[in-house]
Design a protein around this motif. Structure first.
Motif, PDB file in Angstrom:
ATOM      1  N   LEU A 104       0.845  -1.189   0.000  1.00 21.71           N
ATOM      2  CA  LEU A 104       0.000   0.000   0.000  1.00 21.71           C
ATOM      3  C   LEU A 104       0.886   1.247   0.000  1.00 21.71           C
ATOM      4  O   LEU A 104       2.021   1.197   0.478  1.00 21.71           O
ATOM      5  N   PRO A 105       0.371   2.373  -0.509  1.00 23.13           N
ATOM      6  CA  PRO A 105       1.205   3.584  -0.603  1.00 23.13           C
ATOM      7  C   PRO A 105       1.799   4.047   0.733  1.00 23.13           C
ATOM      8  O   PRO A 105       2.902   4.540   0.768  1.00 23.13           O
ATOM      9  N   GLY A 106       1.094   3.862   1.844  1.00 21.17           N
ATOM     10  CA  GLY A 106       1.591   4.331   3.133  1.00 21.17           C
ATOM     11  C   GLY A 106       2.478   3.357   3.881  1.00 21.17           C
ATOM     12  O   GLY A 106       2.905   3.639   4.999  1.00 21.17           O
ATOM     13  N   ASP A 107       2.781   2.193   3.285  1.00 17.59           N
ATOM     14  CA  ASP A 107       3.618   1.200   3.959  1.00 17.59           C
ATOM     15  C   ASP A 107       5.013   1.752   4.217  1.00 17.59           C
ATOM     16  O   ASP A 107       5.548   2.525   3.427  1.00 17.59           O
ATOM     17  N   ARG A 108       5.605   1.301   5.333  1.00 14.18           N
ATOM     18  CA  ARG A 108       6.945   1.736   5.712  1.00 14.18           C
ATOM     19  C   ARG A 108       7.828   0.504   5.880  1.00 14.18           C
ATOM     20  O   ARG A 108       7.461  -0.435   6.583  1.00 14.18           O
ATOM     21  N   ALA A 109       8.996   0.513   5.231  1.00 16.44           N
ATOM     22  CA  ALA A 109       9.944  -0.602   5.350  1.00 16.44           C
ATOM     23  C   ALA A 109      10.437  -0.700   6.790  1.00 16.44           C
ATOM     24  O   ALA A 109      10.671   0.309   7.455  1.00 16.44           O
ATOM     25  N   VAL A 110      10.588  -1.944   7.261  1.00 15.05           N
ATOM     26  CA  VAL A 110      11.127  -2.206   8.594  1.00 15.05           C
ATOM     27  C   VAL A 110      12.364  -3.077   8.392  1.00 15.05           C
ATOM     28  O   VAL A 110      12.248  -4.256   8.066  1.00 15.05           O
ATOM     29  N   PRO A 111      13.557  -2.510   8.566  1.00 11.66           N
ATOM     30  CA  PRO A 111      14.787  -3.268   8.314  1.00 11.66           C
ATOM     31  C   PRO A 111      15.074  -4.299   9.409  1.00 11.66           C
ATOM     32  O   PRO A 111      14.581  -4.191  10.529  1.00 11.66           O
ATOM     33  N   GLY A 112      15.861  -5.318   9.025  1.00 11.67           N
ATOM     34  CA  GLY A 112      16.358  -6.276   9.999  1.00 11.67           C
ATOM     35  C   GLY A 112      15.444  -7.447  10.308  1.00 11.67           C
ATOM     36  O   GLY A 112      15.710  -8.205  11.231  1.00 11.67           O
ATOM     37  N   ILE A 113      14.351  -7.607   9.534  1.00 16.27           N
ATOM     38  CA  ILE A 113      13.446  -8.739   9.742  1.00 16.27           C
ATOM     39  C   ILE A 113      13.260  -9.434   8.403  1.00 16.27           C
ATOM     40  O   ILE A 113      12.753  -8.841   7.455  1.00 16.27           O
ATOM     41  N   GLY A 114      13.671 -10.696   8.328  1.00 16.23           N
ATOM     42  CA  GLY A 114      13.523 -11.466   7.097  1.00 16.23           C
ATOM     43  C   GLY A 114      14.254 -10.819   5.934  1.00 16.23           C
ATOM     44  O   GLY A 114      15.137  -9.989   6.109  1.00 16.23           O
ATOM     45  N   GLN A 115      13.850 -11.191   4.723  1.00 21.31           N
ATOM     46  CA  GLN A 115      14.427 -10.580   3.521  1.00 21.31           C
ATOM     47  C   GLN A 115      13.812  -9.216   3.266  1.00 21.31           C
ATOM     48  O   GLN A 115      14.458  -8.328   2.732  1.00 21.31           O
ATOM     49  N   ALA A 116      12.534  -9.077   3.617  1.00 18.05           N
ATOM     50  CA  ALA A 116      11.826  -7.807   3.444  1.00 18.05           C
ATOM     51  C   ALA A 116      10.695  -7.772   4.465  1.00 18.05           C
ATOM     52  O   ALA A 116      10.047  -8.780   4.716  1.00 18.05           O
ATOM     53  N   ALA A 117      10.503  -6.611   5.057  1.00 17.56           N
ATOM     54  CA  ALA A 117       9.407  -6.442   6.013  1.00 17.56           C
ATOM     55  C   ALA A 117       8.882  -5.028   5.892  1.00 17.56           C
ATOM     56  O   ALA A 117       9.645  -4.093   5.609  1.00 17.56           O
ATOM     57  N   ARG A 118       7.580  -4.885   6.097  1.00 19.86           N
ATOM     58  CA  ARG A 118       6.985  -3.553   6.039  1.00 19.86           C
ATOM     59  C   ARG A 118       5.836  -3.457   7.031  1.00 19.86           C
ATOM     60  O   ARG A 118       5.150  -4.441   7.318  1.00 19.86           O
ATOM     61  N   TRP A 119       5.647  -2.267   7.547  1.00 17.17           N
ATOM     62  CA  TRP A 119       4.559  -1.966   8.466  1.00 17.17           C
ATOM     63  C   TRP A 119       3.447  -1.317   7.670  1.00 17.17           C
ATOM     64  O   TRP A 119       3.669  -0.353   6.930  1.00 17.17           O
ATOM     65  N   THR A 120       2.234  -1.863   7.788  1.00 14.08           N
ATOM     66  CA  THR A 120       1.056  -1.292   7.146  1.00 14.08           C
ATOM     67  C   THR A 120       0.181  -0.728   8.252  1.00 14.08           C
ATOM     68  O   THR A 120      -0.490  -1.474   8.966  1.00 14.08           O
ATOM     69  N   SER A 121       0.213   0.586   8.422  1.00 12.48           N
ATOM     70  CA  SER A 121      -0.516   1.200   9.532  1.00 12.48           C
ATOM     71  C   SER A 121      -2.026   1.045   9.372  1.00 12.48           C
ATOM     72  O   SER A 121      -2.744   0.972  10.371  1.00 12.48           O
ATOM     73  N   ASP A 122      -2.531   0.963   8.133  1.00 14.96           N
ATOM     74  CA  ASP A 122      -3.969   0.781   7.910  1.00 14.96           C
ATOM     75  C   ASP A 122      -4.487  -0.512   8.546  1.00 14.96           C
ATOM     76  O   ASP A 122      -5.595  -0.568   9.053  1.00 14.96           O
ATOM     77  N   THR A 123      -3.670  -1.571   8.491  1.00 16.71           N
ATOM     78  CA  THR A 123      -4.084  -2.864   9.019  1.00 16.71           C
ATOM     79  C   THR A 123      -3.481  -3.164  10.388  1.00 16.71           C
ATOM     80  O   THR A 123      -3.949  -4.072  11.072  1.00 16.71           O
ATOM     81  N   GLY A 124      -2.420  -2.434  10.756  1.00 19.74           N
ATOM     82  CA  GLY A 124      -1.739  -2.708  12.016  1.00 19.74           C
ATOM     83  C   GLY A 124      -0.909  -3.977  11.968  1.00 19.74           C
ATOM     84  O   GLY A 124      -0.624  -4.586  12.989  1.00 19.74           O
ATOM     85  N   LEU A 125      -0.503  -4.374  10.762  1.00 21.19           N
ATOM     86  CA  LEU A 125       0.254  -5.609  10.594  1.00 21.19           C
ATOM     87  C   LEU A 125       1.660  -5.349  10.067  1.00 21.19           C
ATOM     88  O   LEU A 125       1.867  -4.519   9.180  1.00 21.19           O
ATOM     89  N   LEU A 126       2.596  -6.093  10.604  1.00 20.78           N
ATOM     90  CA  LEU A 126       3.952  -6.142  10.106  1.00 20.78           C
ATOM     91  C   LEU A 126       3.989  -7.318   9.138  1.00 20.78           C
ATOM     92  O   LEU A 126       3.745  -8.468   9.530  1.00 20.78           O
TER      93      LEU A 126
END
Length: 166
Positions: A104-126
């Motif tokens: 989603l456009p508002g997703d934010r990358a979260v470094p240091g977890i797996g190969q790729a991780a992102r926080w989606t504030s709309d869903t509250g899910l990493l």
């Protein structure tokens, strides 16, 4: 307009055969490709009760497991008003393509977890992708709303623990 032209003869999905399930493998239905999704591990194999309690900041009162077509959901409930949700994707839902398509456009990358991780504030899910594994983890109130606007350090630790197992 012109009528569609049918495909010339049977087609073969990757990992299957033109004959279908009898020769091609498992319960992959029409329109799927490859072998059936492997089973998700049991919730205790995804995150231990002690690890879930650390993420929640309190003891786990009960654990619920629900299986969907390409998803296993593990819910670790407190005796109060919060829960930790872990959704383990399987098969095509765990692919890098699906990970990218769900961005989603508002997703934010979260470094240091797996190969790729992102926080989606709309869903509250990493949302985490690590090799053939993909999962989402989040903290929620009893009403189902995200408990935080950003992933906590405890939630990120839980995500690293899950990635190490899957």
């Amino acid at each position: 307009g012109p009528a569609p032209t049918p495909a010339p003869g049977p087609t073969t999905a990757r990992g299957g055969s033109a004959a279908g399930d009898a020769a091609g493998g498992g319960d992959a239905g029409p329109g799927t490709s490859g072998p059936p999704a492997p089973p998700a591990p049991p919730c205790a194999g995804v995150l231990s009760g002690a690890e879930a309690a650390a993420a929640l900041g309190t003891q786990v009162a009960r654990v619920e497991s629900r299986d969907g077509f390409l998803l296993r959901a593990c819910t670790y409930w407190t005796s109060g008003d919060r829960y930790l949700l872990v959704q383990v994707n399987r098969g095509v839902a765990a692919s890098r393509d699906q990970y990218e398509l769900s961005r989603l456009p508002g997703d934010r990358a979260v470094p240091g977890i797996g190969q790729a991780a992102r926080w989606t504030s709309d869903t509250g899910l990493l949302d985490v992708l690590d090799g053939a594994a993909r999962f989402q983890v989040g903290l929620f109130t009893q009403s189902g709303t995200p408990a935080a606007g950003e992933p906590s350090a405890r939630l990120e630790t839980a995500a690293r623990q899950i990635a190490a197992r899957l």
